[in-house]
Design an enzyme around this catalytic site. Structure first.
Site, mmCIF file in Angstrom:
data_model
loop_
_atom_site.group_PDB
_atom_site.id
_atom_site.type_symbol
_atom_site.label_atom_id
_atom_site.label_comp_id
_atom_site.label_asym_id
_atom_site.label_seq_id
_atom_site.Cartn_x
_atom_site.Cartn_y
_atom_site.Cartn_z
ATOM 1 N N LEU A 144 0.859 -1.185 0.000
ATOM 2 C CA LEU A 144 0.000 0.000 0.000
ATOM 3 C C LEU A 144 0.893 1.232 0.000
ATOM 4 O O LEU A 144 1.530 1.537 1.000
ATOM 5 C CB LEU A 144 -0.897 -0.026 1.248
ATOM 6 C CG LEU A 144 -1.818 1.163 1.510
ATOM 7 C CD1 LEU A 144 -2.816 1.338 0.380
ATOM 8 C CD2 LEU A 144 -2.527 0.990 2.842
ATOM 9 N N HIS A 145 0.942 1.926 -1.137
ATOM 10 C CA HIS A 145 1.837 3.088 -1.185
ATOM 11 C C HIS A 145 1.381 4.200 -2.110
ATOM 12 O O HIS A 145 1.871 5.319 -2.026
ATOM 13 C CB HIS A 145 3.237 2.646 -1.647
ATOM 14 C CG HIS A 145 3.327 2.413 -3.122
ATOM 15 N ND1 HIS A 145 2.964 1.225 -3.701
ATOM 16 C CD2 HIS A 145 3.699 3.228 -4.140
ATOM 17 C CE1 HIS A 145 3.125 1.303 -5.001
ATOM 18 N NE2 HIS A 145 3.563 2.508 -5.313
ATOM 19 N N ARG A 146 0.434 3.924 -3.026
ATOM 20 C CA ARG A 146 0.115 4.897 -4.064
ATOM 21 C C ARG A 146 -0.581 6.125 -3.468
ATOM 22 O O ARG A 146 -1.465 6.013 -2.621
ATOM 23 C CB ARG A 146 -0.748 4.242 -5.138
ATOM 24 C CG ARG A 146 -0.796 5.025 -6.437
ATOM 25 C CD ARG A 146 -1.435 4.187 -7.533
ATOM 26 N NE ARG A 146 -0.560 3.105 -7.953
ATOM 27 C CZ ARG A 146 0.376 3.211 -8.894
ATOM 28 N NH1 ARG A 146 0.578 4.355 -9.507
ATOM 29 N NH2 ARG A 146 1.106 2.162 -9.233
#
Length: 360
Positions: free
Chosen positions: A207-209
């Site tokens: 989870l990074h966007r």
């Protein structure tokens, strides 16, 4: 004729792609590659470990530019790359994907009349709120050799009128497929992280966007869904430092397992050992498919539409209810009928051959 290529990389996915192409370059005569690392990913766990594991040639230049707003980061990279171009005088500048490093390299080269090679050209999410979409569209437009990973990418360029421009487009397949095939045989199954999780079922999640981490409602919904799933199975999340800091600042409760970012070989091992992949990453969607895992993508659209169209990847956005529904449908199911969507694993060799052909 000796061809000099100036390659710009800066983020984890680019290190992975570069490992395949740089290896192919080293296997031929007549091409010299000089690498610039912009520093966009600078943490050892996000950067140095990939150079060590993937045997990427040591960058001649490191601009050490990171942690800035989009305009500042892109502008400083453009300035630094321009100076290096003037010094190195390359025949081509090569960029990968859709990051700020990609756009800065392409702009710097095109303004100095150096031909740009874009690997992973033609991808479109059709979401102009994504900085990556802006980067990939602008990079394609100033490139001379556009290497597409899929037939969909080729059609996107045709629909945008690229057949009428002074450039060359090719569907060579996906260099990430090359890399996955090569390095999945080299995974160290005795590494501490793989030993720790080898005998327990888990979901692998990243989870990074920015569209998720910078939107509080989306981030809370995603984490709420992950917390619910974690009641029935362990969710393992190698968390990007930026995401970790945002969650900490917002004091969001986490019930799943967060670990430090891992190297590429360990990541391949975790994918292979997982029962399902959940992500908002572009690259991990494909790596899951290459390693025969279903994927739930926490985005509203994807540039890898062929995975969705063939039922290997499911777009769940930040919808907690849809996340739980699709988790129950595909968890622990094996993906064994994957079609050859991304070439034959020889994309890097085809790219190098075509560069030599069109440089002569």
């Amino acid at each position: 004729m000796m061809i000099k290529i100036l390659t710009v990389i800066g983020a984890r996915p680019q290190f992975i792609k570069a490992s395949a192409v740089s290896r192919a370059i080293q296997n031929v005569e007549g091409i010299e590659e000089v690498i610039i690392h912009t520093g966009q990913h600078f943490d050892d766990k996000m950067s140095q470990i990939f150079f060590d594991e993937l045997s990427i040639p040591v960058p001649k230049y490191n601009l050490d530019i990171h942690g800035l707003k989009h305009g500042s980061m892109t502008g400083r990279m453009l300035e630094g790359i321009e100076e290096i171009i003037l010094q190195e005088k390359p025949n081509y500048l090569l960029v990968y994907g859709d990051t700020n490093s990609t756009l800065a390299g392409a702009l710097a080269a095109s303004k100095l009349h150096i031909k740009v090679i874009h690997i992973e050209a033609g991808l479109r999410s059709f979401n102009m709120n994504m900085p990556e979409e802006i980067n990939r569209i602008l990079t394609d437009r100033v490139s001379s050799l556009l290497f597409c990973p899929t037939e969909t990418a080729m059609k996107n360029l045709q629909n945008e009128g690229y057949d009428h421009l002074d450039l060359k487009t090719f569907n060579v397949g996906d260099v990430m497929y090359d890399t996955t095939l090569y390095f999945s045989q080299l995974v160290n199954w005795g590494s501490p992280i793989l030993e720790r999780y080898k005998n327990q079922p888990f979901v692998l999640c990243t989870l990074h966007r920015a569209e998720n981490t910078d939107n509080l409602d989306r981030l809370r919904n995603i984490i709420k869904g992950l917390n619910e799933i974690s009641k029935s199975v362990n969710i393992l999340v190698p968390l990007h430092p930026r995401t970790r800091n945002i969650i900490k600042e917002l004091n969001i409760e986490i019930n799943f397992e967060i670990i430090e970012p891992v190297g590429y070989l360990d990541m391949l091992g975790l994918i292979q050992n997982s029962r399902l992949v959940m992500t908002d990453s572009g690259g991990l969607q494909k790596e899951a498919f290459f390693l025969e895992k279903y994927c739930l993508t926490m985005r509203d659209e994807t540039e890898w539409v062929e995975l969705v169209n063939n039922g290997y990847n499911f777009l769940i956005g930040a919808n907690e209810e849809l996340m739980l529904k699709m988790f129950n449908e595909v968890f622990d199911k094996k993906l064994t009928d994957g079609k050859p969507l991304y070439g034959d694993g020889q994309a890097a060799e085809k790219i190098v051959t075509l560069i030599q052909e069109y440089a002569s």
